[in-house]
Structures are given as C-alpha cells and as structure tokens.
Write an enzyme that holds these catalytic residues in place. Structure first.
Site, short mmCIF file in Angstrom:
data_model
loop_
_atom_site.label_atom_id
_atom_site.label_comp_id
_atom_site.label_asym_id
_atom_site.label_seq_id
_atom_site.Cartn_x
_atom_site.Cartn_y
_atom_site.Cartn_z
N PHE A 20 22.80 -16.95 -3.54
CA PHE A 20 22.25 -16.59 -4.84
C PHE A 20 23.06 -17.28 -5.93
CE2 PHE A 20 21.35 -14.01 -8.56
CZ PHE A 20 19.97 -13.96 -8.49
N GLU B 89 11.00 -26.61 -13.13
CA GLU B 89 11.45 -25.30 -12.63
C GLU B 89 12.96 -25.32 -12.40
OE1 GLU B 89 11.34 -22.33 -12.06
OE2 GLU B 89 9.62 -21.60 -10.94
N ASP B 90 13.56 -24.15 -12.43
CA ASP B 90 14.99 -24.04 -12.14
C ASP B 90 15.26 -24.18 -10.65
OD1 ASP B 90 13.71 -21.62 -11.51
OD2 ASP B 90 15.06 -20.38 -12.70
N ASP C 198 12.63 -21.51 -4.12
CA ASP C 198 13.26 -20.67 -3.10
C ASP C 198 12.23 -20.45 -1.98
OD1 ASP C 198 15.19 -18.95 -2.01
OD2 ASP C 198 14.46 -17.23 -3.14
N ARG D 292 23.21 -17.28 -17.70
CA ARG D 292 22.29 -18.41 -17.90
C ARG D 292 22.97 -19.56 -18.63
NH1 ARG D 292 17.01 -16.70 -16.77
NH2 ARG D 292 16.56 -14.54 -17.20
P1 5GP Z 1 10.37 -18.49 -5.27
O1 5GP Z 1 10.94 -17.61 -4.17
O2 5GP Z 1 9.01 -18.01 -5.68
O3 5GP Z 1 10.39 -19.94 -4.89
O4 5GP Z 1 11.37 -18.34 -6.51
C1 5GP Z 1 10.98 -17.68 -7.65
C2 5GP Z 1 12.07 -17.47 -8.65
O5 5GP Z 1 13.10 -16.66 -8.07
C3 5GP Z 1 12.80 -18.68 -9.19
O6 5GP Z 1 12.09 -19.38 -10.19
C4 5GP Z 1 14.03 -18.01 -9.76
O7 5GP Z 1 13.75 -17.47 -11.03
C5 5GP Z 1 14.28 -16.89 -8.76
N1 5GP Z 1 15.34 -17.28 -7.82
C6 5GP Z 1 15.21 -17.77 -6.56
N2 5GP Z 1 16.42 -18.03 -6.02
C7 5GP Z 1 17.33 -17.72 -6.99
C8 5GP Z 1 18.76 -17.79 -7.06
O8 5GP Z 1 19.49 -18.21 -6.14
N3 5GP Z 1 19.34 -17.39 -8.22
C9 5GP Z 1 18.61 -16.93 -9.30
N4 5GP Z 1 19.29 -16.56 -10.38
N5 5GP Z 1 17.26 -16.85 -9.26
C10 5GP Z 1 16.64 -17.25 -8.13
#
Ligand code: 5GP
Length: 176
Positions: free
Chosen positions: A150, A97-98, A101, A163
């Site tokens: 972010f 995963e990237d 969050d 990206r």
């Molecule tokens: P979750 O809140 O479910 O852990 O995160 C889901 C998705 O939100 C991540 O896979 C990513 O695509 C997006 N995301 C969360 N934080 C960030 C951020 O700081 N920057 C970007 N570009 N996407 C984010």
C-alpha cells in the site's frame, strides 16, 4: 498504532520518469492535440507534472469516481461522483491515473468513456501493481511497476493524508 512512511521511489526518480513519459507522449501524439482526463484526487499531482513535460497542445478535464470496495481494495462497481465538464467526442483522450491495482476502476472507466466516441483513448498511470490485476486493462504508458504494497505520496493517500509527499512511500505500522 503509529505509522511510518518508507521511501519506495525517490522524488528524483519520480520526476525523471515523468519527464521521460512526457517526452514519449509528445512524440507519439505529434501533430495532434491531447485531451487529458484526470481521475481525482489521486491523479492530480501526476497529471500536473506530466502536463508540464508534454509539448503538443493539450486540454484538461477532471472526473471523480468512487468504488464500492473497502478502503484498500475495489470491487469493480464504480460510481461517478463528478462527471467531465466537456464532451470527449472526436478527441484524442488520455486518461491519467495514479495507480492501477485490481484494474476494476479503469476497466469500467475505459468502457464508459470509450462509448462516448473519442477519436482515441489511451491510459497513462504513474504506478502499476500487475500482480493484483482482476480486470483486463490496456495501459499504454506506465511510470513504475511496483510490488503488492500500500503506497502513498504523489497524490496517493492513506486516510486522506500524505498526498503531498513528493515521493512514493510504503506505509508501515509500528506498535506504540
Ligand atoms: P483499482 O483496484 O480499481 O485498480 O484501483 C482503484 C483505486 O484504488 C486507485 O485509483 C487508488 O485510488 C486506490 N489504490 C489502489 N492501490 C493503492 C495504493 O497502494 N495506495 C493508495 N493510496 N491507493 C491505492
């Protein structure tokens, strides 16, 4: 408003950390074959770079999910947009995963993929924002812990842009 990207983690730091993660994963999966699962689109750059540093045999598959949250936060309800092409039953699966969050996406994915009977299931993320966690996720491999900001670059977007940046940056907005 005009936006500007401030470097948070340099290209050299990202590359160095990914190489170390690849070495660690290769050691810990010694004698096994890894099935990497990339969560599109954000995980793509990380998975390709990580895979180059893994020395055990590996296969790859891709899936795409969409969260029902708004642009900057996820709600915990996840829809599969593209499912895997191959079965994961009996395989040593590593989700790539990237960023973690809130943890909602991975919590759901780990549950869903776990029910498909892999031999093992682990998670590798480039970035982790632990202060934002809402759902419990066990992350075995993490590149960097970052503050609540972010970020873009290395696969992560803002409005589908940035990206391709080879570093991790924070988007800042300026009045024109
Ligand atoms: P979750 O809140 O479910 O852990 O995160 C889901 C998705 O939100 C991540 O896979 C990513 O695509 C997006 N995301 C969360 N934080 C960030 C951020 O700081 N920057 C970007 N570009 N996407 C984010």
């Amino acid at each position: 408003m005009k936006e500007h990207v401030r470097v948070l983690i340099s290209e050299e730091e990202v590359d160095r950390r990914i190489a170390i993660l690849g070495e660690q994963i290769s050691r810990e999966y010694s004698g096994k074959q890894i099935h990497l699962i990339c969560v599109l689109k954000g995980g793509v750059f990380f998975m390709c770079e990580l895979a180059k540093h893994i020395t055990v045999p590996l296969t790859m598959d891709f899936m795409s999910v969409s969260s029902y949250g708004d642009a900057t936060s996820s709600s915990g309800r996840v829809r599969i947009v593209k499912d895997l092409d191959h079965t994961i039953e009996g395989k040593d699966v590593l989700i790539v995963e990237d960023i973690v969050d809130s943890g909602n996406t991975l919590h759901y994915l780990a549950d869903m993929l776990g029910s498909r009977k892999p031999a093992s299931l682990r998670i590798c993320t480039l970035l982790d924002k632990p202060s934002r966690r809402e759902a419990e996720v066990e992350v075995q491999y993490s590149g960097f812990e970052i503050p609540d900001a972010f970020v873009v670059g290395y696969g992560l977007d803002y409005k589908q842009l940035y990206r391709n940046l080879p570093y991790i940056g924070v988007v800042e907005f300026e009045e024109e």
